[in-house]
Motif scaffolding. Structure first.
Motif, mmCIF file in Angstrom:
data_model
loop_
_atom_site.group_PDB
_atom_site.id
_atom_site.type_symbol
_atom_site.label_atom_id
_atom_site.label_comp_id
_atom_site.label_asym_id
_atom_site.label_seq_id
_atom_site.Cartn_x
_atom_site.Cartn_y
_atom_site.Cartn_z
ATOM 1 N N GLU A 1 -2.960 -12.206 -17.648
ATOM 2 C CA GLU A 1 -2.197 -13.129 -17.937
ATOM 3 C C GLU A 1 -1.384 -11.971 -18.683
ATOM 4 O O GLU A 1 -2.658 -11.159 -19.625
ATOM 5 N N GLY A 2 0.154 -11.810 -19.069
ATOM 6 C CA GLY A 2 0.607 -10.583 -19.757
ATOM 7 C C GLY A 2 1.076 -9.765 -19.192
ATOM 8 O O GLY A 2 2.297 -8.454 -19.520
ATOM 9 N N ASP A 3 0.144 -8.936 -18.274
ATOM 10 C CA ASP A 3 0.887 -7.506 -17.771
ATOM 11 C C ASP A 3 1.707 -7.849 -16.676
ATOM 12 O O ASP A 3 2.110 -8.515 -16.345
ATOM 13 N N GLU A 4 2.537 -6.500 -17.314
ATOM 14 C CA GLU A 4 4.245 -6.539 -16.454
ATOM 15 C C GLU A 4 4.419 -5.386 -15.234
ATOM 16 O O GLU A 4 3.343 -4.620 -15.444
ATOM 17 N N ILE A 5 4.291 -5.941 -14.662
ATOM 18 C CA ILE A 5 5.018 -4.820 -13.002
ATOM 19 C C ILE A 5 6.092 -4.640 -13.309
ATOM 20 O O ILE A 5 7.027 -4.999 -13.521
ATOM 21 N N VAL A 6 6.686 -3.231 -13.035
ATOM 22 C CA VAL A 6 7.617 -3.155 -12.195
ATOM 23 C C VAL A 6 7.747 -2.616 -10.790
ATOM 24 O O VAL A 6 7.034 -1.344 -10.866
ATOM 25 N N LEU A 7 8.492 -2.536 -10.129
ATOM 26 C CA LEU A 7 8.775 -1.906 -8.868
ATOM 27 C C LEU A 7 10.454 -2.314 -8.910
ATOM 28 O O LEU A 7 11.202 -3.577 -8.688
ATOM 29 N N GLY A 8 11.206 -0.547 -8.407
ATOM 30 C CA GLY A 8 12.351 -1.036 -7.492
ATOM 31 C C GLY A 8 13.625 -1.116 -8.909
ATOM 32 O O GLY A 8 14.412 -2.286 -8.650
ATOM 33 N N GLY A 9 13.215 -1.419 -9.620
ATOM 34 C CA GLY A 9 14.319 -2.217 -11.430
ATOM 35 C C GLY A 9 13.437 -3.016 -11.409
ATOM 36 O O GLY A 9 14.342 -4.185 -12.379
ATOM 37 N N GLU A 10 13.333 -3.971 -11.208
ATOM 38 C CA GLU A 10 13.160 -5.483 -10.901
ATOM 39 C C GLU A 10 11.992 -6.032 -12.064
ATOM 40 O O GLU A 10 10.330 -4.949 -11.368
ATOM 41 N N VAL A 11 11.439 -6.152 -13.024
ATOM 42 C CA VAL A 11 10.195 -6.874 -13.805
ATOM 43 C C VAL A 11 9.734 -7.676 -13.644
ATOM 44 O O VAL A 11 10.062 -9.140 -13.171
ATOM 45 N N VAL A 12 8.252 -8.037 -13.322
ATOM 46 C CA VAL A 12 7.340 -9.610 -13.531
ATOM 47 C C VAL A 12 6.321 -9.416 -14.185
ATOM 48 O O VAL A 12 6.172 -8.332 -14.458
ATOM 49 N N ARG A 13 6.220 -10.142 -14.786
ATOM 50 C CA ARG A 13 5.007 -10.542 -15.866
ATOM 51 C C ARG A 13 4.130 -11.734 -15.140
ATOM 52 O O ARG A 13 4.768 -12.857 -14.724
ATOM 53 N N VAL A 14 2.921 -11.640 -15.640
ATOM 54 C CA VAL A 14 2.138 -12.395 -15.127
ATOM 55 C C VAL A 14 1.629 -13.113 -16.004
ATOM 56 O O VAL A 14 1.380 -12.956 -17.275
ATOM 57 N N VAL A 15 1.984 -14.873 -15.654
ATOM 58 C CA VAL A 15 1.325 -15.631 -16.383
ATOM 59 C C VAL A 15 0.860 -16.632 -15.882
ATOM 60 O O VAL A 15 0.361 -16.797 -14.724
ATOM 61 N N ALA A 16 -0.586 -17.213 -16.499
ATOM 62 C CA ALA A 16 -1.834 -18.178 -15.722
ATOM 63 C C ALA A 16 -1.090 -20.106 -16.214
ATOM 64 O O ALA A 16 -0.305 -20.096 -16.899
ATOM 65 N N HIS A 17 -1.593 -20.497 -15.171
ATOM 66 C CA HIS A 17 -1.369 -21.561 -15.056
ATOM 67 C C HIS A 17 -2.200 -22.667 -15.789
ATOM 68 O O HIS A 17 -2.672 -22.438 -16.508
ATOM 69 N N LYS B 1 0.564 -0.784 -0.028
ATOM 70 C CA LYS B 1 -0.254 -0.791 0.124
ATOM 71 C C LYS B 1 0.949 1.315 0.343
ATOM 72 O O LYS B 1 0.409 2.328 -0.769
ATOM 73 N N ALA B 2 1.906 1.112 1.203
ATOM 74 C CA ALA B 2 2.530 2.022 0.721
ATOM 75 C C ALA B 2 3.334 3.051 -0.519
ATOM 76 O O ALA B 2 3.567 4.026 -1.060
ATOM 77 N N LEU B 3 4.364 1.181 -1.319
ATOM 78 C CA LEU B 3 4.957 1.863 -1.912
ATOM 79 C C LEU B 3 3.605 2.506 -3.291
ATOM 80 O O LEU B 3 3.866 2.856 -4.273
ATOM 81 N N LEU B 4 2.549 1.694 -3.655
ATOM 82 C CA LEU B 4 1.859 2.258 -4.102
ATOM 83 C C LEU B 4 1.362 3.362 -4.265
ATOM 84 O O LEU B 4 1.250 3.940 -5.088
ATOM 85 N N GLU B 5 1.041 3.992 -2.732
ATOM 86 C CA GLU B 5 0.863 5.480 -2.748
ATOM 87 C C GLU B 5 1.867 6.677 -2.792
ATOM 88 O O GLU B 5 1.555 7.464 -3.502
ATOM 89 N N ASP B 6 3.071 6.131 -2.743
ATOM 90 C CA ASP B 6 4.003 6.724 -3.004
ATOM 91 C C ASP B 6 4.441 6.747 -4.681
ATOM 92 O O ASP B 6 5.668 7.466 -5.761
ATOM 93 N N GLY B 7 3.648 6.441 -5.741
ATOM 94 C CA GLY B 7 3.859 6.151 -7.278
ATOM 95 C C GLY B 7 5.128 4.822 -7.621
ATOM 96 O O GLY B 7 5.537 5.771 -8.289
ATOM 97 N N GLN B 8 5.959 4.462 -6.776
ATOM 98 C CA GLN B 8 7.486 3.203 -7.097
ATOM 99 C C GLN B 8 6.438 2.105 -7.926
ATOM 100 O O GLN B 8 7.800 1.765 -8.307
ATOM 101 N N VAL B 9 4.733 1.884 -8.300
ATOM 102 C CA VAL B 9 4.782 0.725 -9.015
ATOM 103 C C VAL B 9 4.374 0.820 -10.463
ATOM 104 O O VAL B 9 3.149 1.920 -10.519
ATOM 105 N N GLU B 10 4.564 0.845 -11.219
ATOM 106 C CA GLU B 10 4.181 0.729 -12.649
ATOM 107 C C GLU B 10 3.659 -0.677 -12.944
ATOM 108 O O GLU B 10 4.231 -1.724 -12.800
ATOM 109 N N VAL B 11 2.404 -0.467 -13.884
ATOM 110 C CA VAL B 11 1.402 -1.224 -14.428
ATOM 111 C C VAL B 11 1.778 -1.244 -16.350
ATOM 112 O O VAL B 11 1.203 -0.390 -16.281
ATOM 113 N N ASN B 12 2.309 -2.090 -16.722
ATOM 114 C CA ASN B 12 2.404 -1.618 -18.003
ATOM 115 C C ASN B 12 2.684 -0.533 -18.673
ATOM 116 O O ASN B 12 1.988 0.585 -19.799
ATOM 117 N N GLY B 13 3.772 -0.554 -17.714
ATOM 118 C CA GLY B 13 4.639 1.426 -18.330
ATOM 119 C C GLY B 13 3.898 2.106 -17.291
ATOM 120 O O GLY B 13 4.028 3.392 -18.094
#
Length: 118
Positions: A102-118, A78-90
């Protein structure tokens, strides 16, 4: 006087030392990974981008941040989101309940995470 008894929901009474052992055991089990049978949240490195597998069609952003290990608890997310530190799809995202698919990309602190479905 011995250790003061404490109560864990669904676990009955335990002493402090017993509770510590129980909690440590639960943490250890939750961190176990079985390559033969990936569980939800199984992360793989894909050229600098981690993929986090979800079981359903969607997951909320706060849940994904915890599942991917980018934050430890919801208050931190919640704190990171309120500070605007998280990006979703740019784009900067401030909603913890943002639905990701599926396919959404999240960036936080230089780390990139992609959502994939099972």
């Amino acid at each position: 006087m011995g250790p003061r008894p404490i109560h864990h929901a669904g676990q009955g009474l335990a002493t402090r030392s017993g509770a510590t052992a129980y909690i440590a055991q639960r943490v250890h089990r939750s961190n176990d990974v079985c390559p033969a049978r990936p569980r939800a949240g199984w992360a793989t490195d894909n050229g600098g981008m981690r993929e986090v597998e979800i079981r359903d069609d969607m997951i909320r952003l706060g849940q994904l941040l915890k599942l991917a290990g980018l934050v430890e608890h919801g208050a931190e997310a919640k704190a990171l989101l309120e500070d605007g530190q998280v990006e979703v799809n740019g784009a900067v995202e401030t909603r913890r309940g943002k639905q990701l698919v599926e396919g959404d990309e999240i960036v936080l602190g230089g780390e990139v995470v992609r959502v994939v479905a099972h």
